[in-house]
Motif scaffolding. Structure first.
Motif, PDB file in Angstrom:
ATOM      1  N   ASP A 201      -8.352 -28.972 -17.699  1.00  0.00           N
ATOM      2  CA  ASP A 201      -9.298 -27.911 -16.848  1.00  0.00           C
ATOM      3  C   ASP A 201      -9.741 -27.070 -17.923  1.00  0.00           C
ATOM      4  OD1 ASP A 201     -10.707 -26.144 -15.360  1.00  0.00           O
ATOM      5  OD2 ASP A 201      -8.851 -25.450 -14.327  1.00  0.00           O
ATOM      6  N   VAL A 202     -10.924 -27.494 -18.411  1.00  0.00           N
ATOM      7  CA  VAL A 202     -11.520 -26.469 -19.354  1.00  0.00           C
ATOM      8  C   VAL A 202     -11.861 -25.203 -19.194  1.00  0.00           C
ATOM      9  CG1 VAL A 202     -12.391 -28.511 -20.806  1.00  0.00           C
ATOM     10  CG2 VAL A 202     -13.976 -27.386 -19.017  1.00  0.00           C
ATOM     11  N   THR A 203     -11.686 -24.756 -17.899  1.00  0.00           N
ATOM     12  CA  THR A 203     -12.041 -23.311 -17.439  1.00  0.00           C
ATOM     13  C   THR A 203     -10.631 -22.600 -17.377  1.00  0.00           C
ATOM     14  OG1 THR A 203     -11.681 -23.636 -15.264  1.00  0.00           O
ATOM     15  CG2 THR A 203     -13.829 -24.012 -16.010  1.00  0.00           C
ATOM     16  N   SER A 204      -9.605 -23.339 -17.780  1.00  0.00           N
ATOM     17  CA  SER A 204      -8.211 -22.403 -17.663  1.00  0.00           C
ATOM     18  C   SER A 204      -7.707 -22.060 -18.872  1.00  0.00           C
ATOM     19  CB  SER A 204      -7.252 -23.561 -17.046  1.00  0.00           C
ATOM     20  OG  SER A 204      -5.887 -23.130 -17.132  1.00  0.00           O
ATOM     21  N   MET A 205      -7.353 -20.587 -18.948  1.00  0.00           N
ATOM     22  CA  MET A 205      -6.752 -20.152 -20.183  1.00  0.00           C
ATOM     23  C   MET A 205      -5.415 -20.495 -20.226  1.00  0.00           C
ATOM     24  SD  MET A 205      -8.559 -18.194 -22.481  1.00  0.00           S
ATOM     25  CE  MET A 205      -6.959 -17.494 -23.130  1.00  0.00           C
ATOM     26  N   GLU A 206      -4.732 -20.984 -19.236  1.00  0.00           N
ATOM     27  CA  GLU A 206      -3.274 -21.563 -19.500  1.00  0.00           C
ATOM     28  C   GLU A 206      -3.198 -22.633 -20.433  1.00  0.00           C
ATOM     29  OE1 GLU A 206      -0.305 -20.374 -18.409  1.00  0.00           O
ATOM     30  OE2 GLU A 206      -0.428 -19.322 -16.772  1.00  0.00           O
ATOM     31  N   GLY A 207      -4.113 -23.424 -20.590  1.00  0.00           N
ATOM     32  CA  GLY A 207      -4.168 -24.674 -21.134  1.00  0.00           C
ATOM     33  C   GLY A 207      -4.790 -24.521 -22.492  1.00  0.00           C
ATOM     34  N   ALA A 208      -5.591 -23.687 -22.606  1.00  0.00           N
ATOM     35  CA  ALA A 208      -6.312 -23.325 -23.853  1.00  0.00           C
ATOM     36  C   ALA A 208      -5.978 -23.471 -25.116  1.00  0.00           C
ATOM     37  CB  ALA A 208      -7.249 -21.751 -23.712  1.00  0.00           C
ATOM     38  N   LEU A 209      -4.783 -22.899 -25.136  1.00  0.00           N
ATOM     39  CA  LEU A 209      -4.053 -23.351 -26.591  1.00  0.00           C
ATOM     40  C   LEU A 209      -3.816 -24.680 -26.961  1.00  0.00           C
ATOM     41  CD1 LEU A 209      -2.438 -22.454 -29.366  1.00  0.00           C
ATOM     42  CD2 LEU A 209      -0.610 -21.759 -27.608  1.00  0.00           C
TER      43      LEU A 209
END
Length: 264
Positions: A201-209
């Motif tokens: 999910d490219v909008t999710s900060m949780e997965g950004a790292l």
């Protein structure tokens, strides 16, 4: 038909063959476990203990040659890292003959990229290192259970993002979700598994790292890779200029981390 329950039960079978590693995975998360207790258990598996010592004395922890006892090594690398290394052992991720091609090239790049980028996302580098080391566990399990089919799938989809879509079509689950399910089964913290679930999910900060780390790993390990703008993958947290020192750090440390994890 892909049978998730069969895959997860196969992990239990592996665990029975590596009882010390399985015990470490079980007890390392307990509030009652001390470095003394954990190192005492670890000492029963000479190969795994040697890897923990090698990692503690690596450049990554800045303690080159100064860690001379197993208990100190456990303190230096941390319980989560010891637990991660035990998970690698019991799921046979240390046997390259049973893994997808370039598994450890990607994994070491992913782990070091996660660790190096972690402070930019308010994360602890050691925790990020661990999630990077374990992220591809699901891919290894898919490969274990469908060797020829998964080899075809990876050859057809060298890019891991499109590969996960293909995994979902073929197996009903993608490799990152399978990693999360396996780690949940072993009681790894929810904070680790949530990040795996949010990568796509490219909008999710949780997965950004982890998305950023996957991009770094792809740039270093995938031939003719079409780069994706890092700002888009990391919710604007990183710019392309930010990746230059990260790519250099990963290139410099990948071989040593690989040797420590595999006991080479």
């Amino acid at each position: 038909m892909f049978d998730l329950e069969k895959v997860l039960s196969s992990i239990d079978t592996m665990a029975a063959q590596r009882p010390v590693a399985a015990q470490i995975v079980s007890v390392a998360n307990s509030d009652d476990t001390s470095a003394k207790v954990l190192s005492g258990i670890l000492a029963s598996d000479v190969a795994l203990a040697s890897r923990v010592m090698k990692l503690a004395n690596s450049a990554y922890f800045g303690m080159r040659g100064r860690v001379t006892s197993l208990q100190f090594a456990v303190t230096v690398v941390g319980f989560t890292t010891v637990r991660t290394m035990a998970t690698v052992a019991l799921t046979e991720l240390d046997d390259e003959s049973r893994l997808p091609e370039n598994f450890w090239d990607v994994t070491t790049s992913l782990a070091l990229a996660s660790s190096t980028l972690a402070p930019r996302f308010g994360e602890r580098p050691q925790d990020a290192l661990c999630i990077g080391l374990l992220a591809q566990l699901g891919a290894a399990l898919l490969h274990h259970n469908d060797t020829d089919g998964y080899a075809e799938l990876t050859a057809e989809h060298p890019d891991v993002t499109t590969r996960r879509t293909a995994e979902l079509r073929r197996y009903g689950i993608n490799s990152l979700r399978l990693t999360a399910v396996a780690l949940e089964q072993w009681g790894f913290p929810h904070s680790m598994t949530t990040r795996l679930d949010e990568v796509d999910d490219v909008t999710s900060m949780e997965g950004a790292l982890l998305r950023g780390a996957f991009e770094v790993a792809a740039r270093l390990t995938t031939e003719d890779y079409d780069t994706v703008p890092i700002a888009r993958l990391t919710c604007g947290q990183l710019r392309e200029d930010d990746l230059v020192p990260v790519l250099d750090a990963v290139r410099a440390g990948a071989d040593e981390l690989r040797r420590a994890m595999l006991g080479d």
